[in-house]
Design a protein around this motif. Structure first.
Motif, PDB file in Angstrom:
ATOM      1  N   GLU A  93      -4.820 -15.762  29.949  1.00 19.88           N
ATOM      2  CA  GLU A  93      -4.891 -14.589  30.830  1.00 19.88           C
ATOM      3  C   GLU A  93      -5.724 -14.898  32.076  1.00 19.88           C
ATOM      4  N   ARG A  94      -6.839 -15.594  31.847  1.00 18.28           N
ATOM      5  CA  ARG A  94      -7.721 -15.946  32.969  1.00 18.28           C
ATOM      6  C   ARG A  94      -6.970 -16.806  33.988  1.00 18.28           C
ATOM      7  N   GLU A  95      -6.187 -17.740  33.459  1.00 19.65           N
ATOM      8  CA  GLU A  95      -5.451 -18.646  34.335  1.00 19.65           C
ATOM      9  C   GLU A  95      -4.371 -17.880  35.119  1.00 19.65           C
ATOM     10  N   ILE A  96      -3.678 -16.999  34.425  1.00 19.58           N
ATOM     11  CA  ILE A  96      -2.574 -16.279  35.066  1.00 19.58           C
ATOM     12  C   ILE A  96      -3.092 -15.298  36.108  1.00 19.58           C
ATOM     13  N   MET A  97      -4.191 -14.616  35.783  1.00 19.03           N
ATOM     14  CA  MET A  97      -4.666 -13.509  36.621  1.00 19.03           C
ATOM     15  C   MET A  97      -5.767 -13.928  37.576  1.00 19.03           C
ATOM     16  N   LYS A  98      -5.936 -15.229  37.814  1.00 19.04           N
ATOM     17  CA  LYS A  98      -7.102 -15.666  38.582  1.00 19.04           C
ATOM     18  C   LYS A  98      -7.040 -15.205  40.043  1.00 19.04           C
ATOM     19  N   ASP A  99      -5.835 -14.936  40.530  1.00 22.05           N
ATOM     20  CA  ASP A  99      -5.699 -14.534  41.930  1.00 22.05           C
ATOM     21  C   ASP A  99      -5.829 -13.028  42.122  1.00 22.05           C
ATOM     22  N   VAL A 100      -5.878 -12.290  41.041  1.00 24.13           N
ATOM     23  CA  VAL A 100      -5.931 -10.829  41.169  1.00 24.13           C
ATOM     24  C   VAL A 100      -7.377 -10.390  41.317  1.00 24.13           C
ATOM     25  N   GLU A 101      -7.630  -9.666  42.376  1.00 19.09           N
ATOM     26  CA  GLU A 101      -8.992  -9.227  42.652  1.00 19.09           C
ATOM     27  C   GLU A 101      -9.404  -8.150  41.654  1.00 19.09           C
ATOM     28  N   GLY A 102     -10.602  -8.287  41.118  1.00 20.71           N
ATOM     29  CA  GLY A 102     -11.150  -7.231  40.264  1.00 20.71           C
ATOM     30  C   GLY A 102     -10.543  -7.154  38.872  1.00 20.71           C
ATOM     31  N   TRP A 103      -9.839  -8.192  38.458  1.00 18.78           N
ATOM     32  CA  TRP A 103      -9.234  -8.172  37.109  1.00 18.78           C
ATOM     33  C   TRP A 103     -10.264  -8.587  36.077  1.00 18.78           C
ATOM     34  N   GLU A 104     -10.414  -7.784  35.064  1.00 19.06           N
ATOM     35  CA  GLU A 104     -11.356  -8.137  33.991  1.00 19.06           C
ATOM     36  C   GLU A 104     -10.576  -8.734  32.839  1.00 19.06           C
ATOM     37  N   VAL A 105     -10.867  -9.987  32.571  1.00 17.30           N
ATOM     38  CA  VAL A 105     -10.134 -10.693  31.499  1.00 17.30           C
ATOM     39  C   VAL A 105     -10.549 -10.144  30.142  1.00 17.30           C
ATOM     40  N   GLY A 106      -9.565  -9.811  29.347  1.00 22.13           N
ATOM     41  CA  GLY A 106      -9.837  -9.366  27.984  1.00 22.13           C
ATOM     42  C   GLY A 106     -10.382  -7.963  27.888  1.00 22.13           C
ATOM     43  N   LYS A 107     -10.220  -7.171  28.949  1.00 23.05           N
ATOM     44  CA  LYS A 107     -10.736  -5.798  28.900  1.00 23.05           C
ATOM     45  C   LYS A 107      -9.843  -4.958  28.003  1.00 23.05           C
ATOM     46  N   SER A 108     -10.487  -4.256  27.100  1.00 20.17           N
ATOM     47  CA  SER A 108      -9.705  -3.460  26.159  1.00 20.17           C
ATOM     48  C   SER A 108      -9.162  -2.217  26.859  1.00 20.17           C
ATOM     49  N   PRO A 109      -7.932  -1.830  26.546  1.00 19.81           N
ATOM     50  CA  PRO A 109      -7.416  -0.576  27.117  1.00 19.81           C
ATOM     51  C   PRO A 109      -8.043   0.648  26.475  1.00 19.81           C
ATOM     52  N   TYR A 110      -8.774   0.458  25.408  1.00 13.40           N
ATOM     53  CA  TYR A 110      -9.358   1.589  24.695  1.00 13.40           C
ATOM     54  C   TYR A 110     -10.809   1.771  25.103  1.00 13.40           C
ATOM     55  N   ASN A 111     -11.227   3.018  25.186  1.00  7.99           N
ATOM     56  CA  ASN A 111     -12.605   3.322  25.547  1.00  7.99           C
ATOM     57  C   ASN A 111     -13.413   3.485  24.257  1.00  7.99           C
TER      58      ASN A 111
END
Lengths: 123, 183
Positions: A93-111
């Motif tokens: 995920e980190r590799e794929i999303m490295k260009d996306v600003e403000g992306w938190e790797v492994g952030k859970s969709p649940y609060n």
């Protein structure tokens, strides 16, 4: 008086008496014995069934505890494997999303702080 | 039914070749199939009671696999210890070190004991389990030999928690009702 016939008469000494009386000799065990034996066999059988039920319960207990004793070892192994796959997925995920600003790797969709396993598997 | 697809990957296996991160210390997996594990289960449960309970309490705290890796390694090492002692597998490198603080009488699990372990009885029992649908009741004879051997050499005895008091446990019965189906 003579008509040329001879009167039929009973044999000398008379007929023997008619055998109308019951003649059944008593053979084998009596009713009480037969019923008693059946009851005894049934009682033994049910006693053994009861014993068997108790033993079956103990066998289930043995089986259950055999599994309970193995749960930690197997769970530990599974956990290591799950962790390994999880870390690999995060790295992807980190590799794929490295260009996306403000992306938190492994952030859970649940609060929630509770562990929520990922339902998505990338093959 | 919310989906028509089964929860199984039929088209390709669920394989991830990436290794465990190097931050996690290596531990050899048990690598045993179900019958040997089942055969050794009560000894693992007794010998590793503390680490197992520690691990399960940790899991009760948090189900995250990352949370209990350390406790999990202890569990696996402990189970492997029993396993090595029973099996004395030569290719398992993580042999437990001998415990110098304990007296020889109760340092029951040390390398020295491995030589005189119960390999033959253990093999006989788990192979019997393998051939009898893994029913304990079908393998009482090899089990008795194994229990005897493990008790004398490793000082571990099989006890089933919750068994009725004052009567022999189910594996110690003289004339059990349930045995093998075929004599």
């Amino acid at each position: 008086m003579s008509h040329g016939f001879k009167q039929d008469m009973p044999p000398a000494g008379g007929y023997e008496s008619i055998k109308y009386k019951r003649n059944l000799p008593i053979r084998g065990p009596g009713g009480v014995v037969v019923f008693g034996a059946v009851a005894a066999v049934c009682a033994f059988g049910f006693w053994r069934v009861g014993k068997g039920n108790l033993e079956k319960r103990e066998l289930k207990r043995e089986q259950a505890w055999s599994r309970i004793h193995l749960v930690p070892a197997i769970l530990a192994e599974q956990d290591r494997d799950a962790y390994r796959r999880q870390q690999a997925a995060l790295a992807r995920e980190r590799e794929i999303m490295k260009d996306v600003e403000g992306w938190e790797v492994g952030k859970s969709p649940y609060n929630t702080a509770r562990y929520t396993p990922s339902t998505i598997v990338v093959l | 039914m919310s989906t028509h697809r089964g929860a199984a990957f039929l088209d390709q296996p669920y394989v991830d070749p990436n290794p465990l991160p190097s931050s996690v210390p290596h531990v050899d997996e048990l690598g045993a199939t179900s019958a040997p594990l089942k055969s050794a289960s009560f000894f693992i449960g007794q010998h590793c009671k503390d680490v197992n309970e520690d691990f399960m309490l940790c899991k009760a705290e948090n189900r995250d696999p990352a949370h209990c890796l350390k406790e999990g390694r202890k569990v696996t090492r402990c189970a492997a210890e029993v396993y090595v002692v029973l099996l004395h597998l030569p290719d398992l490198p993580t042999l437990p070190p001998p415990l110098p603080t304990q007296s020889p009488a109760d340092s029951s699990l040390s390398i020295g004991k491995i030589r005189e372990s119960c390999l033959a009885e253990f093999d006989a029992h788990w192979q019997c389990l393998e051939k009898n649908n893994q029913y304990f009741q079908a393998c009482r004879k090899p089990e008795r030999a194994l229990n005897q051997c493990v008790f004398t050499k490793l000082n571990l005895s099989k006890t089933i928690p919750g068994s009725p008091e004052g009567q022999p446990q189910v594996h110690e019965k003289k004339n059990p009702i349930f045995t093998r189906v075929q004599k």
